[in-house]
Design a protein around this motif. Structure first.
Motif, PDB file in Angstrom:
ATOM      1  N   ASN A  56       0.802  -1.224   0.000  1.00  0.00           N
ATOM      2  CA  ASN A  56       0.000   0.000   0.000  1.00  0.00           C
ATOM      3  C   ASN A  56       0.836   1.275   0.000  1.00  0.00           C
ATOM      4  O   ASN A  56       0.391   2.299  -0.509  1.00  0.00           O
ATOM      5  CB  ASN A  56      -0.935   0.028   1.213  1.00  0.00           C
ATOM      6  CG  ASN A  56      -2.124  -0.890   1.001  1.00  0.00           C
ATOM      7  OD1 ASN A  56      -2.561  -1.094  -0.138  1.00  0.00           O
ATOM      8  ND2 ASN A  56      -2.633  -1.456   2.079  1.00  0.00           N
TER       9      ASN A  56
ATOM     10  N   SER B 232       2.195   1.727  -3.469  1.00  0.00           N
ATOM     11  CA  SER B 232       1.010   2.009  -4.279  1.00  0.00           C
ATOM     12  C   SER B 232       0.568   3.470  -4.135  1.00  0.00           C
ATOM     13  O   SER B 232       0.212   4.114  -5.126  1.00  0.00           O
ATOM     14  CB  SER B 232      -0.115   1.064  -3.855  1.00  0.00           C
ATOM     15  OG  SER B 232      -1.313   1.405  -4.501  1.00  0.00           O
TER      16      SER B 232
ATOM     17  N   GLN C  14     -11.621   1.453  -2.346  1.00  0.00           N
ATOM     18  CA  GLN C  14     -11.075   1.775  -3.660  1.00  0.00           C
ATOM     19  C   GLN C  14     -11.657   3.109  -4.165  1.00  0.00           C
ATOM     20  O   GLN C  14     -10.948   3.912  -4.763  1.00  0.00           O
ATOM     21  CB  GLN C  14     -11.398   0.621  -4.621  1.00  0.00           C
ATOM     22  CG  GLN C  14     -10.410   0.451  -5.765  1.00  0.00           C
ATOM     23  CD  GLN C  14      -8.981   0.189  -5.324  1.00  0.00           C
ATOM     24  OE1 GLN C  14      -8.715  -0.137  -4.173  1.00  0.00           O
ATOM     25  NE2 GLN C  14      -8.053   0.379  -6.237  1.00  0.00           N
TER      26      GLN C  14
ATOM     27  N   LYS D  63      -9.839   5.796  -2.459  1.00  0.00           N
ATOM     28  CA  LYS D  63      -8.490   5.970  -2.988  1.00  0.00           C
ATOM     29  C   LYS D  63      -8.520   6.809  -4.274  1.00  0.00           C
ATOM     30  O   LYS D  63      -7.672   7.683  -4.475  1.00  0.00           O
ATOM     31  CB  LYS D  63      -7.875   4.587  -3.253  1.00  0.00           C
ATOM     32  CG  LYS D  63      -6.353   4.591  -3.330  1.00  0.00           C
ATOM     33  CD  LYS D  63      -5.799   3.166  -3.337  1.00  0.00           C
ATOM     34  CE  LYS D  63      -4.325   3.151  -3.681  1.00  0.00           C
ATOM     35  NZ  LYS D  63      -3.790   1.772  -3.816  1.00  0.00           N
TER      36      LYS D  63
END
Lengths: 250, 250
Positions: free
Chosen positions: B107, B110, B142, B145
């Motif tokens: 993460n 990412s 998601q 994000k």
């Protein structure tokens, strides 16, 4: 063959690998690590697990840490009483749920537990003493968690954690409305994982969520879990937490 | 027997399960899912993986998601070329590192990738269009994000991610100074995991860390990884990312 299991109170990670040991009928030496005396950061314990965290499995001198890893190891070495499906599709379903609990449940419930219990303990420690304790914690993330527990978790972080727990119980409940156990027809490590980190205490910790009304399949499953002799035996284990601080176990 | 692998660019999770498929010499159908057209959120793909995420393995109609789960599944079903040690202690070491990469590396790298690439893409989408796209993303995390990528990750969050990456490369490097591969003497899924999420691009993404100077064992290991024919074949896969945005792959 010698098995030693170093653990704290029968909840969360310490419970999670205790249950498989008992379910499998394995003879093991149970070693209680007193977190209230910070034994997990003491020299003797850090010599066993340099990360300074419970639980730890010692199998003939081989040290295994992290409960999901320990539990897969127990399946590999003692497969006679299986808690991991023998068919690969079933094992994949179990691992999907283990991963979900490890990454999307554990830390969020843990934050609320720390907020309500460890925070009180951390604030009772005198200033110089606290800094000395911090220098003994090997993992930087764990050090940070203690410091945040002392200063207080933010309302935003706690609210986010609650939101994640709601998401998790709804997701688990939807699965348990379809299958008897999380990974399908069989009781597996995934059930033990969710039970230990959330299922066993979710109603007590979050009464406002009205879990009994919201999630009947989850509650029925939880009763089935608690009724298992191995789970009951594990839950009866030692607990030196001051009764007023037993956030998780009640 | 039919194997289908749905994936995007050969980096991160899409690379991570592609390498084992090739290492094992398995015949599989490669299906490129174009993230730049948001195919991962399209009806046809969400019908396959309700979470709307790549990669996905379809084995005779059985759908397996999440790369660590997929890779253990491939070991269970196709053990002839092992990427998971056959002795339980070795398997536990591999799983320890897989867990570390999944929970403490992936993460953080990412976030930097999203900051530099997805953020630019997200900001180019017109307002009404963006909200419409958001409604098609099944996972709330998601969705969040994407929204953060559009508004911009905070400096504090990016700095924290960098700090975690530094911790990870030092930890991995210390292990690789002692053993040829992460879990010991054998090349395993743990190496493929760290390589795909961090090792392959850490120098390019974070030149300021001076990885070559700081971590010679890690760099030597990375060269060994890149030299593997299966890795080279996987890396040669399709990539529809605009060349100027190829943060991860360069």
């Amino acid at each position: 063959m010698t098995l030693k299991y170093y653990h704290a109170e029968p909840v969360a990670n310490s419970l999670k690998s205790m249950v498989p040991l008992i379910e499998k009928g394995l003879a093991f030496e149970s070693i209680y690590v007193d977190l209230h005396k910070f034994e997990q950061h003491s020299d003797w314990f850090v010599a066993i697990n340099p990360e300074g965290q419970v639980p730890v499995l010692d199998h003939d001198g081989n040290i295994i840490t992290h409960t999901t890893v320990i539990n897969e190891y127990l399946e590999d070495v003692f497969p006679a009483v299986p808690l991991r499906p023998r068919n690969p599709i079933g094992a994949a379903r179990m691992r999907y749920w283990n991963k979900f609990v490890d990454e999307h449940v554990m830390n969020h419930v843990s934050m609320h537990g720390w907020h309500r219990m460890v925070g009180i303990i951390a604030r009772k420690i005198e200033s110089g003493e606290f800094e000395k304790l911090m220098t003994r914690i090997p993992l930087p993330d764990q050090r940070k968690k203690w410091q945040t527990a002392r200063s207080g978790f933010s309302e935003a972080d706690l609210a986010n954690a609650t939101q994640k727990i709601v998401y998790a119980i709804d997701k688990v409940n939807a699965q348990l409305a379809k299958t008897a156990w999380l990974a399908g027809d069989d009781y597996t490590l995934a059930d033990i994982n969710f039970y230990s980190h959330c299922g066993m205490m979710v109603e007590r910790m979050f009464p406002e969520l009205e879990v009994a009304k919201r999630c009947p399949p989850l509650v029925a499953w939880r009763e089935n879990m608690t009724a298992r002799p191995a789970v009951a035996r594990a839950l009866a284990g030692e607990d030196r937490t001051a009764p007023g601080l037993r956030t998780w176990r009640g």
